[in-house]
Design a protein around this motif. Sequence first.
Motif, PDB file in Angstrom:
ATOM      1  N   ASN A  48     -24.716  -7.435 -10.325  1.00 36.31           N
ATOM      2  CA  ASN A  48     -24.859  -6.191 -11.074  1.00 36.31           C
ATOM      3  C   ASN A  48     -23.798  -5.134 -10.747  1.00 36.31           C
ATOM      4  OD1 ASN A  48     -26.241  -5.122 -13.148  1.00 36.31           O
ATOM      5  ND2 ASN A  48     -27.918  -4.273 -11.924  1.00 36.31           N
ATOM      6  N   ASP A  49     -22.573  -5.584 -10.488  1.00 35.56           N
ATOM      7  CA  ASP A  49     -21.515  -4.612 -10.176  1.00 35.56           C
ATOM      8  C   ASP A  49     -20.654  -4.330 -11.405  1.00 35.56           C
ATOM      9  OD1 ASP A  49     -20.041  -6.921 -10.485  1.00 35.56           O
ATOM     10  OD2 ASP A  49     -18.890  -6.688  -8.634  1.00 35.56           O
ATOM     11  N   LYS A  50     -21.086  -4.773 -12.574  1.00 33.11           N
ATOM     12  CA  LYS A  50     -20.406  -4.550 -13.860  1.00 33.11           C
ATOM     13  C   LYS A  50     -19.196  -5.465 -14.073  1.00 33.11           C
ATOM     14  CE  LYS A  50     -22.814  -0.739 -15.036  1.00 33.11           C
ATOM     15  NZ  LYS A  50     -24.080  -1.103 -15.649  1.00 33.11           N
ATOM     16  N   TYR A  51     -18.932  -6.320 -13.127  1.00 27.08           N
ATOM     17  CA  TYR A  51     -17.834  -7.283 -13.289  1.00 27.08           C
ATOM     18  C   TYR A  51     -18.385  -8.691 -13.139  1.00 27.08           C
ATOM     19  CZ  TYR A  51     -14.625  -3.391 -12.859  1.00 27.08           C
ATOM     20  OH  TYR A  51     -13.954  -2.235 -13.078  1.00 27.08           O
ATOM     21  N   ILE A  52     -17.819  -9.604 -13.894  1.00 26.52           N
ATOM     22  CA  ILE A  52     -18.215 -11.001 -13.724  1.00 26.52           C
ATOM     23  C   ILE A  52     -17.125 -11.690 -12.914  1.00 26.52           C
ATOM     24  CG2 ILE A  52     -18.777 -13.164 -14.870  1.00 26.52           C
ATOM     25  CD1 ILE A  52     -19.751 -11.557 -17.267  1.00 26.52           C
ATOM     26  N   ALA A  53     -17.483 -12.039 -11.697  1.00 23.85           N
ATOM     27  CA  ALA A  53     -16.539 -12.746 -10.831  1.00 23.85           C
ATOM     28  C   ALA A  53     -16.492 -14.210 -11.253  1.00 23.85           C
ATOM     29  CB  ALA A  53     -17.000 -12.635  -9.382  1.00 23.85           C
ATOM     30  N   LEU A  54     -15.424 -14.889 -10.882  1.00 25.59           N
ATOM     31  CA  LEU A  54     -15.289 -16.308 -11.232  1.00 25.59           C
ATOM     32  C   LEU A  54     -16.516 -17.107 -10.780  1.00 25.59           C
ATOM     33  CD1 LEU A  54     -13.732 -18.788 -12.267  1.00 25.59           C
ATOM     34  CD2 LEU A  54     -12.565 -18.878 -10.047  1.00 25.59           C
ATOM     35  N   GLU A  55     -16.987 -16.808  -9.579  1.00 27.76           N
ATOM     36  CA  GLU A  55     -18.150 -17.540  -9.049  1.00 27.76           C
ATOM     37  C   GLU A  55     -19.376 -17.291  -9.924  1.00 27.76           C
ATOM     38  OE1 GLU A  55     -16.146 -15.561  -7.341  1.00 27.76           O
ATOM     39  OE2 GLU A  55     -15.108 -17.015  -6.051  1.00 27.76           O
ATOM     40  N   GLU A  56     -19.530 -16.045 -10.367  1.00 25.27           N
ATOM     41  CA  GLU A  56     -20.683 -15.711 -11.213  1.00 25.27           C
ATOM     42  C   GLU A  56     -20.566 -16.407 -12.570  1.00 25.27           C
ATOM     43  OE1 GLU A  56     -21.935 -11.227  -9.762  1.00 25.27           O
ATOM     44  OE2 GLU A  56     -20.180 -11.409 -11.040  1.00 25.27           O
ATOM     45  N   TRP A  57     -19.358 -16.393 -13.090  1.00 27.39           N
ATOM     46  CA  TRP A  57     -19.087 -17.014 -14.386  1.00 27.39           C
ATOM     47  C   TRP A  57     -19.402 -18.515 -14.333  1.00 27.39           C
ATOM     48  CZ3 TRP A  57     -17.346 -15.531 -19.216  1.00 27.39           C
ATOM     49  CH2 TRP A  57     -16.739 -16.503 -20.014  1.00 27.39           C
ATOM     50  N   ALA A  58     -18.857 -19.165 -13.325  1.00 32.20           N
ATOM     51  CA  ALA A  58     -19.051 -20.609 -13.188  1.00 32.20           C
ATOM     52  C   ALA A  58     -20.538 -20.917 -13.037  1.00 32.20           C
ATOM     53  CB  ALA A  58     -18.274 -21.121 -11.984  1.00 32.20           C
ATOM     54  N   SER A  59     -21.208 -20.111 -12.246  1.00 28.33           N
ATOM     55  CA  SER A  59     -22.618 -20.357 -12.000  1.00 28.33           C
ATOM     56  C   SER A  59     -23.435 -20.218 -13.286  1.00 28.33           C
ATOM     57  CB  SER A  59     -23.095 -19.392 -10.934  1.00 28.33           C
ATOM     58  OG  SER A  59     -24.481 -19.317 -10.938  1.00 28.33           O
ATOM     59  N   CYS A  60     -23.118 -19.245 -14.121  1.00 26.75           N
ATOM     60  CA  CYS A  60     -23.950 -19.100 -15.312  1.00 26.75           C
ATOM     61  C   CYS A  60     -23.634 -20.173 -16.358  1.00 26.75           C
ATOM     62  CB  CYS A  60     -23.981 -17.677 -15.870  1.00 26.75           C
ATOM     63  SG  CYS A  60     -22.489 -17.016 -16.452  1.00 26.75           S
ATOM     64  N   PHE A  61     -22.565 -20.920 -16.153  1.00 29.10           N
ATOM     65  CA  PHE A  61     -22.321 -22.088 -17.013  1.00 29.10           C
ATOM     66  C   PHE A  61     -22.738 -23.381 -16.318  1.00 29.10           C
ATOM     67  CE2 PHE A  61     -19.492 -19.131 -19.240  1.00 29.10           C
ATOM     68  CZ  PHE A  61     -19.896 -19.367 -20.534  1.00 29.10           C
ATOM     69  N   GLY A  62     -23.426 -23.259 -15.223  1.00 29.20           N
ATOM     70  CA  GLY A  62     -23.977 -24.440 -14.558  1.00 29.20           C
ATOM     71  C   GLY A  62     -22.992 -25.208 -13.693  1.00 29.20           C
ATOM     72  N   ILE A  63     -21.843 -24.589 -13.393  1.00 26.94           N
ATOM     73  CA  ILE A  63     -20.870 -25.259 -12.521  1.00 26.94           C
ATOM     74  C   ILE A  63     -21.290 -25.034 -11.069  1.00 26.94           C
ATOM     75  CG2 ILE A  63     -18.423 -25.376 -11.836  1.00 26.94           C
ATOM     76  CD1 ILE A  63     -19.019 -26.317 -14.748  1.00 26.94           C
ATOM     77  N   LYS A  64     -21.316 -26.108 -10.319  1.00 23.81           N
ATOM     78  CA  LYS A  64     -21.773 -26.015  -8.939  1.00 23.81           C
ATOM     79  C   LYS A  64     -20.782 -25.231  -8.076  1.00 23.81           C
ATOM     80  CE  LYS A  64     -23.758 -30.576  -9.510  1.00 23.81           C
ATOM     81  NZ  LYS A  64     -23.289 -31.967  -9.507  1.00 23.81           N
ATOM     82  N   GLU A  65     -21.341 -24.574  -7.084  1.00 24.82           N
ATOM     83  CA  GLU A  65     -20.541 -23.698  -6.227  1.00 24.82           C
ATOM     84  C   GLU A  65     -19.333 -24.435  -5.633  1.00 24.82           C
ATOM     85  OE1 GLU A  65     -23.144 -21.612  -3.596  1.00 24.82           O
ATOM     86  OE2 GLU A  65     -21.446 -20.652  -2.569  1.00 24.82           O
ATOM     87  N   GLN A  66     -19.550 -25.678  -5.203  1.00 22.90           N
ATOM     88  CA  GLN A  66     -18.455 -26.420  -4.559  1.00 22.90           C
ATOM     89  C   GLN A  66     -17.350 -26.817  -5.543  1.00 22.90           C
ATOM     90  OE1 GLN A  66     -21.660 -27.492  -4.769  1.00 22.90           O
ATOM     91  NE2 GLN A  66     -21.806 -29.710  -5.021  1.00 22.90           N
ATOM     92  N   ASP A  67     -17.614 -26.663  -6.853  1.00 22.77           N
ATOM     93  CA  ASP A  67     -16.603 -27.032  -7.844  1.00 22.77           C
ATOM     94  C   ASP A  67     -15.836 -25.827  -8.383  1.00 22.77           C
ATOM     95  OD1 ASP A  67     -17.230 -29.797  -7.773  1.00 22.77           O
ATOM     96  OD2 ASP A  67     -19.035 -29.365  -8.951  1.00 22.77           O
ATOM     97  N   VAL A  68     -16.195 -24.652  -7.896  1.00 24.11           N
ATOM     98  CA  VAL A  68     -15.460 -23.462  -8.333  1.00 24.11           C
ATOM     99  C   VAL A  68     -14.110 -23.463  -7.626  1.00 24.11           C
ATOM    100  CG1 VAL A  68     -15.467 -20.943  -8.435  1.00 24.11           C
ATOM    101  CG2 VAL A  68     -17.611 -22.200  -8.663  1.00 24.11           C
ATOM    102  N   ASP A  69     -13.059 -23.416  -8.435  1.00 22.17           N
ATOM    103  CA  ASP A  69     -11.722 -23.581  -7.869  1.00 22.17           C
ATOM    104  C   ASP A  69     -10.760 -22.600  -8.546  1.00 22.17           C
ATOM    105  OD1 ASP A  69      -9.267 -24.395  -7.008  1.00 22.17           O
ATOM    106  OD2 ASP A  69      -9.478 -26.486  -7.648  1.00 22.17           O
ATOM    107  N   LYS A  70     -10.285 -21.654  -7.765  1.00 24.52           N
ATOM    108  CA  LYS A  70      -9.387 -20.632  -8.321  1.00 24.52           C
ATOM    109  C   LYS A  70      -8.131 -21.267  -8.917  1.00 24.52           C
ATOM    110  CE  LYS A  70     -10.584 -16.412  -5.895  1.00 24.52           C
ATOM    111  NZ  LYS A  70     -11.885 -16.795  -5.298  1.00 24.52           N
ATOM    112  N   ASP A  71      -7.711 -22.393  -8.387  1.00 21.37           N
ATOM    113  CA  ASP A  71      -6.494 -23.038  -8.887  1.00 21.37           C
ATOM    114  C   ASP A  71      -6.647 -23.577 -10.304  1.00 21.37           C
ATOM    115  OD1 ASP A  71      -5.255 -22.460  -6.556  1.00 21.37           O
ATOM    116  OD2 ASP A  71      -5.631 -24.427  -5.643  1.00 21.37           O
ATOM    117  N   LEU A  72      -7.884 -23.721 -10.741  1.00 16.46           N
ATOM    118  CA  LEU A  72      -8.093 -24.206 -12.114  1.00 16.46           C
ATOM    119  C   LEU A  72      -7.935 -23.082 -13.131  1.00 16.46           C
ATOM    120  CD1 LEU A  72     -11.186 -26.575 -11.733  1.00 16.46           C
ATOM    121  CD2 LEU A  72      -8.788 -27.211 -11.955  1.00 16.46           C
TER     122      LEU A  72
END
Length: 324
Positions: free
Chosen positions: A298-322
């Motif tokens: 709820n900080d008004k920004y969607i971080a990459l981790e938050e974005w990935a999570s709401c699309f069902g991407i697992k935490e260990q698969d979040v990769d900034k290089d992608l």
Amino acid sequence: MRVWIIFLLCLAGKALAAPTEDQPIVEEEPIVEEEPIVEEEQPIVEEEEEPIVEEEPIVEEGMEVGANPVQIETGEFDEAIEVIEDVVAENPCLTHHCKKGKVCEVDDSNSPMCVCQDPSTCPTSTAEFEHVCGTDNKTYDSSCHFFATKCALEGTKKGHKLHLDYIGPCKFIAPCVDNELSEFPLRMRDWLKNVLVTLYERDEDHNLLSEKQKLRVKKIFENEKRLQAGEHSLDLLAHDFEKNYNMYIFPVHWQFGQLDQHPIDGFLSHTELAPLRAPLIPMEHCTTRFFDQCDADNDKYIALEEWASCFGIKEQDVDKDLVI
Ligand SMILES: [Ca+2]
Ligand SMILES: [Ca+2]
């Protein structure tokens, strides 16, 4: 980059809003160039005057989109070509960029400055698709009228809270119930994957995807298990996500990278998200709720981790290089 987003949205009109169409996305009549619109809605937190930023002109060549109103509306998000580099700058305003809602004027010492635009100087818009709905639930004739109004409210609480909510006149948007909310990412993920595959298939000139991106999409494209674009039941979409999960990881990251541009910092502001969400809201009534709940902290920004999570991407698969 704008071109990408426009292109994406074109496909959104086809694929997300009209999942019943299963024919391939074909190029239709060229878009009629709308009058230029100056920049995006400003970020929530940035209140100070914007520095002079020379933006790249939009490359419109070859950009053809369909005739569905939403696709035409996406022109609202084009950035104006405000900088005329070849002109010898006698008028300092020629090279001075003002954000949306502002226009350039010179002061007594011939220095350029940005001042709020008078809404009455905005081009008259009678076409419904040019109207926009603000978060104040008021319909504005055009985004020009909206941003000029917002500018006049700058520094006030009301102005701070006012954002462009969606494209088109304000209308009743049905509340999004929980089971509908859970359907949204199913369609969105499938759509993102199909967008990328379509880009890959069309990328004859090698300018739609970078070489790295192409290699990643090639793997998806050539995978025989890939669910072909078309109308699919939610059950099938859910099943495919479970079974072919790996194919969805890159598309979700890629979309984040397309939006995270101003600035590229691993966070999406309301403004950065606008090109995706504003045309979607009138068609997908869960859009607002979906992106609101994406901002888990709820900080008004969607971080990459938050974005990935709401699309069902697992935490260990979040990769900034992608996110390129
Ligand atoms: Ca950002
Ligand atoms: Ca957040």
